[in-house]
Design a protein around this motif. Structure first.
Motif, PDB file in Angstrom:
ATOM      1  N   LEU A  43      55.878 -63.688-135.179  1.00 15.09           N
ATOM      2  CA  LEU A  43      56.679 -64.933-135.560  1.00 15.09           C
ATOM      3  C   LEU A  43      56.954 -66.082-134.402  1.00 15.09           C
ATOM      4  CD1 LEU A  43      57.501 -62.857-137.796  1.00 15.09           C
ATOM      5  CD2 LEU A  43      59.844 -63.617-137.659  1.00 15.09           C
ATOM      6  N   GLY A  44      56.268 -66.987-134.955  1.00 17.46           N
ATOM      7  CA  GLY A  44      56.477 -68.432-134.085  1.00 17.46           C
ATOM      8  C   GLY A  44      57.531 -69.063-134.367  1.00 17.46           C
ATOM      9  N   TYR A  45      58.286 -69.714-133.497  1.00 19.71           N
ATOM     10  CA  TYR A  45      59.253 -70.522-133.847  1.00 19.71           C
ATOM     11  C   TYR A  45      59.591 -71.989-133.097  1.00 19.71           C
ATOM     12  CZ  TYR A  45      60.783 -68.234-129.390  1.00 19.71           C
ATOM     13  OH  TYR A  45      60.678 -67.815-128.124  1.00 19.71           O
ATOM     14  N   ALA A  46      58.448 -72.160-132.146  1.00 29.45           N
ATOM     15  CA  ALA A  46      58.696 -73.723-131.798  1.00 29.45           C
ATOM     16  C   ALA A  46      58.667 -74.571-132.522  1.00 29.45           C
ATOM     17  CB  ALA A  46      57.601 -73.625-130.582  1.00 29.45           C
ATOM     18  N   GLU A  47      58.142 -74.672-133.566  1.00 23.85           N
ATOM     19  CA  GLU A  47      57.678 -75.965-134.504  1.00 23.85           C
ATOM     20  C   GLU A  47      58.786 -75.964-135.704  1.00 23.85           C
ATOM     21  OE1 GLU A  47      53.954 -76.198-135.959  1.00 23.85           O
ATOM     22  OE2 GLU A  47      54.329 -74.252-137.292  1.00 23.85           O
ATOM     23  N   LEU A  48      59.595 -75.160-135.822  1.00 25.74           N
ATOM     24  CA  LEU A  48      60.546 -75.013-136.756  1.00 25.74           C
ATOM     25  C   LEU A  48      62.088 -75.495-136.603  1.00 25.74           C
ATOM     26  CD1 LEU A  48      59.328 -71.778-138.619  1.00 25.74           C
ATOM     27  CD2 LEU A  48      58.769 -74.109-139.273  1.00 25.74           C
ATOM     28  N   ASN A  49      62.655 -76.333-137.255  1.00 26.88           N
ATOM     29  CA  ASN A  49      64.140 -76.487-136.984  1.00 26.88           C
ATOM     30  C   ASN A  49      64.754 -75.270-137.384  1.00 26.88           C
ATOM     31  OD1 ASN A  49      64.860 -76.802-139.691  1.00 26.88           O
ATOM     32  ND2 ASN A  49      64.335 -79.208-139.582  1.00 26.88           N
ATOM     33  N   GLU A  50      66.265 -75.289-137.198  1.00 29.23           N
ATOM     34  CA  GLU A  50      66.879 -74.129-137.210  1.00 29.23           C
ATOM     35  C   GLU A  50      67.163 -73.808-138.640  1.00 29.23           C
ATOM     36  OE1 GLU A  50      70.474 -73.804-134.501  1.00 29.23           O
ATOM     37  OE2 GLU A  50      69.455 -75.448-133.371  1.00 29.23           O
ATOM     38  N   GLN A  51      67.508 -74.793-139.307  1.00 27.75           N
ATOM     39  CA  GLN A  51      67.586 -74.652-140.724  1.00 27.75           C
ATOM     40  C   GLN A  51      66.283 -74.054-141.415  1.00 27.75           C
ATOM     41  OE1 GLN A  51      68.374 -78.578-142.622  1.00 27.75           O
ATOM     42  NE2 GLN A  51      68.835 -77.511-144.819  1.00 27.75           N
ATOM     43  N   LYS A  52      65.119 -74.525-140.988  1.00 21.93           N
ATOM     44  CA  LYS A  52      63.761 -73.930-141.484  1.00 21.93           C
ATOM     45  C   LYS A  52      63.535 -72.442-141.063  1.00 21.93           C
ATOM     46  CE  LYS A  52      60.984 -77.791-142.516  1.00 21.93           C
ATOM     47  NZ  LYS A  52      60.210 -79.000-142.089  1.00 21.93           N
ATOM     48  N   ILE A  53      64.086 -72.030-139.987  1.00 24.06           N
ATOM     49  CA  ILE A  53      63.943 -70.712-139.579  1.00 24.06           C
ATOM     50  C   ILE A  53      64.931 -69.873-140.435  1.00 24.06           C
ATOM     51  CG2 ILE A  53      64.580 -69.323-137.657  1.00 24.06           C
ATOM     52  CD1 ILE A  53      63.685 -71.529-135.743  1.00 24.06           C
ATOM     53  N   GLN A  54      66.308 -70.188-140.370  1.00 24.40           N
ATOM     54  CA  GLN A  54      67.185 -69.692-141.258  1.00 24.40           C
ATOM     55  C   GLN A  54      66.577 -69.189-142.674  1.00 24.40           C
ATOM     56  OE1 GLN A  54      70.322 -71.938-140.578  1.00 24.40           O
ATOM     57  NE2 GLN A  54      71.304 -70.577-139.019  1.00 24.40           N
ATOM     58  N   GLU A  55      66.157 -70.291-143.369  1.00 26.17           N
ATOM     59  CA  GLU A  55      65.656 -70.114-144.644  1.00 26.17           C
ATOM     60  C   GLU A  55      64.296 -69.464-144.731  1.00 26.17           C
ATOM     61  OE1 GLU A  55      66.594 -70.881-147.483  1.00 26.17           O
ATOM     62  OE2 GLU A  55      65.040 -70.875-148.791  1.00 26.17           O
ATOM     63  N   GLY A  56      63.349 -69.509-143.959  1.00 27.45           N
ATOM     64  CA  GLY A  56      62.527 -68.715-143.674  1.00 27.45           C
ATOM     65  C   GLY A  56      62.808 -67.263-143.618  1.00 27.45           C
ATOM     66  N   VAL A  57      63.517 -66.842-142.903  1.00 23.71           N
ATOM     67  CA  VAL A  57      64.146 -65.258-142.723  1.00 23.71           C
ATOM     68  C   VAL A  57      64.656 -64.694-144.063  1.00 23.71           C
ATOM     69  CG1 VAL A  57      65.329 -63.740-141.527  1.00 23.71           C
ATOM     70  CG2 VAL A  57      64.059 -65.707-140.234  1.00 23.71           C
ATOM     71  N   ARG A  58      65.685 -65.768-144.606  1.00 21.68           N
ATOM     72  CA  ARG A  58      66.123 -65.433-145.859  1.00 21.68           C
ATOM     73  C   ARG A  58      65.036 -64.952-147.017  1.00 21.68           C
ATOM     74  NH1 ARG A  58      67.325 -67.159-150.730  1.00 21.68           N
ATOM     75  NH2 ARG A  58      66.158 -69.074-150.616  1.00 21.68           N
ATOM     76  N   ARG A  59      64.130 -65.860-147.035  1.00 23.78           N
ATOM     77  CA  ARG A  59      62.915 -65.655-147.958  1.00 23.78           C
ATOM     78  C   ARG A  59      62.378 -64.532-147.578  1.00 23.78           C
ATOM     79  NH1 ARG A  59      60.081 -71.687-149.179  1.00 23.78           N
ATOM     80  NH2 ARG A  59      61.917 -72.761-149.385  1.00 23.78           N
ATOM     81  N   LEU A  60      61.756 -64.130-146.560  1.00 18.42           N
ATOM     82  CA  LEU A  60      61.129 -62.895-145.948  1.00 18.42           C
ATOM     83  C   LEU A  60      62.018 -61.781-146.372  1.00 18.42           C
ATOM     84  CD1 LEU A  60      58.662 -62.788-144.355  1.00 18.42           C
ATOM     85  CD2 LEU A  60      60.056 -62.645-142.246  1.00 18.42           C
ATOM     86  N   ALA A  61      63.122 -61.831-146.281  1.00 21.73           N
ATOM     87  CA  ALA A  61      64.235 -60.634-146.629  1.00 21.73           C
ATOM     88  C   ALA A  61      64.238 -60.441-148.094  1.00 21.73           C
ATOM     89  CB  ALA A  61      65.453 -60.895-145.986  1.00 21.73           C
ATOM     90  N   GLN A  62      64.033 -61.492-148.670  1.00 22.26           N
ATOM     91  CA  GLN A  62      64.016 -61.372-150.003  1.00 22.26           C
ATOM     92  C   GLN A  62      62.764 -60.803-150.652  1.00 22.26           C
ATOM     93  OE1 GLN A  62      64.505 -65.442-152.137  1.00 22.26           O
ATOM     94  NE2 GLN A  62      66.114 -64.712-153.037  1.00 22.26           N
ATOM     95  N   VAL A  63      61.600 -60.965-149.999  1.00 28.81           N
ATOM     96  CA  VAL A  63      60.494 -60.444-150.724  1.00 28.81           C
ATOM     97  C   VAL A  63      60.105 -59.139-150.151  1.00 28.81           C
ATOM     98  CG1 VAL A  63      59.198 -62.773-151.211  1.00 28.81           C
ATOM     99  CG2 VAL A  63      58.946 -61.656-148.980  1.00 28.81           C
ATOM    100  N   ILE A  64      60.684 -58.718-149.062  1.00 30.86           N
ATOM    101  CA  ILE A  64      60.424 -57.266-148.242  1.00 30.86           C
ATOM    102  C   ILE A  64      61.422 -56.349-148.619  1.00 30.86           C
ATOM    103  CG2 ILE A  64      60.231 -56.155-145.983  1.00 30.86           C
ATOM    104  CD1 ILE A  64      59.287 -58.628-144.953  1.00 30.86           C
ATOM    105  N   LEU A  65      62.654 -56.939-148.874  1.00 37.72           N
ATOM    106  CA  LEU A  65      63.740 -55.895-148.990  1.00 37.72           C
ATOM    107  C   LEU A  65      64.294 -55.595-150.443  1.00 37.72           C
ATOM    108  CD1 LEU A  65      66.242 -57.012-146.098  1.00 37.72           C
ATOM    109  CD2 LEU A  65      64.553 -55.255-145.937  1.00 37.72           C
ATOM    110  N   ILE A  66      63.221 -55.766-151.262  1.00 34.25           N
ATOM    111  CA  ILE A  66      63.698 -55.662-152.608  1.00 34.25           C
ATOM    112  C   ILE A  66      63.500 -54.126-153.098  1.00 34.25           C
ATOM    113  CG2 ILE A  66      63.357 -57.862-153.862  1.00 34.25           C
ATOM    114  CD1 ILE A  66      60.499 -56.973-154.256  1.00 34.25           C
TER     115      ILE A  66
END
Ligand code: PLP
Length: 257
Positions: free
Chosen positions: A234-257
């Protein structure tokens, strides 16, 4: 590889390359050991000082050259930097590679080598044969950028910014995935590696993430042999904090169902 070299994979743990894996039976065949000591790719492990000294002693004894690819050493968070192999070396065993791709931008196509004196002429000739020289215009502009102090300021600023993004990513991962993940390599560089406890295949996870608009890379193609699987970069340098939080939320949504 283009010159017919064969690769021998050497195991890595949380302290970097396991020097004792460089066993005597493969020594006659080894010409170079390639390492990324500041931030091993992809695990993110930093080669410890004791392993660095062990590797240098091994290289000296076996007459092997070390290629030290220090591609993102400028970004180290909260821990004291460990001296480069090149700086510790007393036996002309290290070829040091640096790049401006990470610290500025990849399209600049400028890097540098720090070589033992006896290799400078050979490398200069090889560079001349390969592509004559890098663009002089970019080199002069970069020289001014460095000598006027901009590079140092840029690195200081970006280190603070990436540190915030890195912490946001780590916190978000733990808050969404809890004990279903293990994180490694988060103390340096611009990426970390996460191991996810899941029954989904690596390719399926990458595919589901992409469908949710999140770009992650499986680590298994980086292994020459025996990938443990379920590891992602997971690269994080080019994403702002809001995008990072939203990205992880979506990731959890698809993986943890
Ligand atoms: C391990 C490693 N070394 C070096 C580099 C930089 O390569 P270049 O200077 O050709 O852009 C990268 C870039 O991603 C990398 O991952």
């Amino acid at each position: 590889m283009a010159q017919g070299a064969s690769l021998f994979p050497i195991s890595v743990d949380q302290s970097g390359l396991i020097v004792s894996s460089l066993t005597t039976d493969i020594i006659p065949k080894i010409k170079f050991v390639y390492v990324t000591p500041s931030h091993q790719f992809p695990t993110g492990a930093t080669l410890s000082l004791s392993r660095r000294l062990e590797l240098l002693a091994w290289a000296h004894k076996s007459g092997t050259m070390i290629i030290e690819d220090d591609y993102d050493s400028e970004y180290r968070y909260g821990e004291r930097p460990i001296p480069a192999l090149q700086g510790l070396d007393q036996a002309n065993s290290v070829i040091y590679l640096g790049t401006f791709s990470k610290v500025l931008f990849p399209a600049l196509r400028l890097g540098y080598l720090v070589l033992p004196q006896n290799l400078v002429h050979i490398f200069a000739r090889a560079k001349w044969l390969a592509d004559r020289q890098c663009s002089l215009l970019e080199q002069y502009a970069l020289t001014d950028f460095i000598t006027e102090g901009h590079l140092e300021r840029h690195i200081r600023r970006m280190r603070a910014l990436y540190d915030q993004r890195r912490q946001t990513l780590v916190q978000s991962l733990f808050s969404y995935f809890g004990d279903k993940i293990e994180i490694s390599g988060e103390n340096a560089g611009m990426h970390l590696m996460v191991k996810i406890n899941t029954k989904l295949t690596d390719d399926k996870i990458v595919q589901l993430a992409a469908l949710a608009g999140v770009s992650i890379g499986a680590a298994y193609p980086q292994y020459l042999k025996h990938s443990p699987g379920s590891e992602f970069i997971l690269g994080y340098a080019e994403l702002n904090e809001q995008k990072i939080q939203e990205g992880v939320r979506r990731l959890a949504q698809v993986i943890l169902i």
